[in-house]
Design a protein around this motif. Structure first.
Motif, PDB file in Angstrom:
ATOM      1  N   VAL A  26       8.840   3.773   0.339  1.00 22.57           N
ATOM      2  CA  VAL A  26       9.025   4.188   1.733  1.00 22.57           C
ATOM      3  C   VAL A  26       7.667   4.180   2.443  1.00 22.57           C
ATOM      4  N   VAL A  27       7.629   3.543   3.603  1.00 25.69           N
ATOM      5  CA  VAL A  27       6.432   3.508   4.440  1.00 25.69           C
ATOM      6  C   VAL A  27       6.504   4.679   5.417  1.00 25.69           C
ATOM      7  N   ALA A  79      -1.233   6.914 -16.278  1.00 25.08           N
ATOM      8  CA  ALA A  79      -0.920   5.684 -17.012  1.00 25.08           C
ATOM      9  C   ALA A  79      -1.434   4.440 -16.285  1.00 25.08           C
ATOM     10  N   GLY A  80      -2.045   4.621 -15.117  1.00 24.43           N
ATOM     11  CA  GLY A  80      -2.578   3.499 -14.361  1.00 24.43           C
ATOM     12  C   GLY A  80      -1.576   2.811 -13.453  1.00 24.43           C
ATOM     13  N   LYS A  81      -0.430   3.457 -13.225  1.00 26.04           N
ATOM     14  CA  LYS A  81       0.599   2.874 -12.365  1.00 26.04           C
ATOM     15  C   LYS A  81       0.437   3.373 -10.927  1.00 26.04           C
ATOM     16  N   VAL A  82       0.524   2.435  -9.990  1.00 29.19           N
ATOM     17  CA  VAL A  82       0.416   2.771  -8.578  1.00 29.19           C
ATOM     18  C   VAL A  82       1.697   3.460  -8.129  1.00 29.19           C
ATOM     19  N   PHE A  83       1.528   4.562  -7.404  1.00 37.20           N
ATOM     20  CA  PHE A  83       2.692   5.262  -6.857  1.00 37.20           C
ATOM     21  C   PHE A  83       2.572   5.481  -5.353  1.00 37.20           C
ATOM     22  N   ARG A  89      -2.509  -1.632   5.816  1.00 37.89           N
ATOM     23  CA  ARG A  89      -3.463  -2.077   6.834  1.00 37.89           C
ATOM     24  C   ARG A  89      -3.252  -1.385   8.186  1.00 37.89           C
ATOM     25  N   ASP A  90      -2.021  -1.054   8.503  1.00 42.15           N
ATOM     26  CA  ASP A  90      -1.734  -0.442   9.804  1.00 42.15           C
ATOM     27  C   ASP A  90      -1.969   1.073   9.813  1.00 42.15           C
ATOM     28  N   GLY A  91      -2.467   1.620   8.698  1.00 41.53           N
ATOM     29  CA  GLY A  91      -2.742   3.053   8.630  1.00 41.53           C
ATOM     30  C   GLY A  91      -1.585   3.881   8.119  1.00 41.53           C
ATOM     31  N   ALA A  92      -0.468   3.242   7.814  1.00 41.11           N
ATOM     32  CA  ALA A  92       0.663   3.954   7.209  1.00 41.11           C
ATOM     33  C   ALA A  92       0.421   4.044   5.701  1.00 41.11           C
ATOM     34  N   MET A  93       1.130   4.944   5.070  1.00 40.92           N
ATOM     35  CA  MET A  93       1.044   5.075   3.616  1.00 40.92           C
ATOM     36  C   MET A  93       2.415   4.800   3.046  1.00 40.92           C
ATOM     37  N   VAL A  94       2.448   4.101   1.925  1.00 36.92           N
ATOM     38  CA  VAL A  94       3.705   3.768   1.276  1.00 36.92           C
ATOM     39  C   VAL A  94       3.781   4.528  -0.048  1.00 36.92           C
TER      40      VAL A  94
END
Length: 105
Positions: free
Chosen positions: A83-84, A34-38, A43-48
């Motif tokens: 959550v990061v 649907a084009g929604k970010v999940f 920038r610090d290399g972590a993923m949220v």
């Protein structure tokens, strides 16, 4: 691998589920059909990841060493459904991304 490569690998693993790699606010992001970010690479290399609070997936993610709630403003206003997860846990990213993708709407 570095964080960018690990992020791309997660996107490739989820491509069969309709996930596409995109951008959100200048950062690499994963979007659903649907084009929604999940999920997004920081920038610090972590993923949220967008994980609904009070679910087993959110609880498990928050138990990972270094994981925090996402505070995009840096002003102490955390977004509780995001959550990061540090790059040190990149081995968990694909599972977390899949959980975020299948979250209830």
């Amino acid at each position: 691998m570095n964080a960018e490569e690990d992020f791309k690998q997660v996107g490739a693993e989820l491509a069969d589920l309709g996930v596409r790699v995109s951008r959100m606010m200048g950062r690499p992001a994963l979007k659903d059909q649907a084009g929604k970010v999940f999920a997004s690479l920081q920038r610090d290399g972590a993923m949220v990841f967008r994980l609904v609070r009070d679910t087993p997936e959110h609880t498990a993610a928050m138990r990972l060493d270094g994981a925090t709630l996402f505070d995009p403003s840096g002003q102490g206003r955390a977004v509780k459904d995001w959550v990061v997860v540090p790059h040190s846990w990149a081995g968990q990213w694909a599972d977390l991304a899949e959980a975020a993708l299948s979250r209830p709407r």
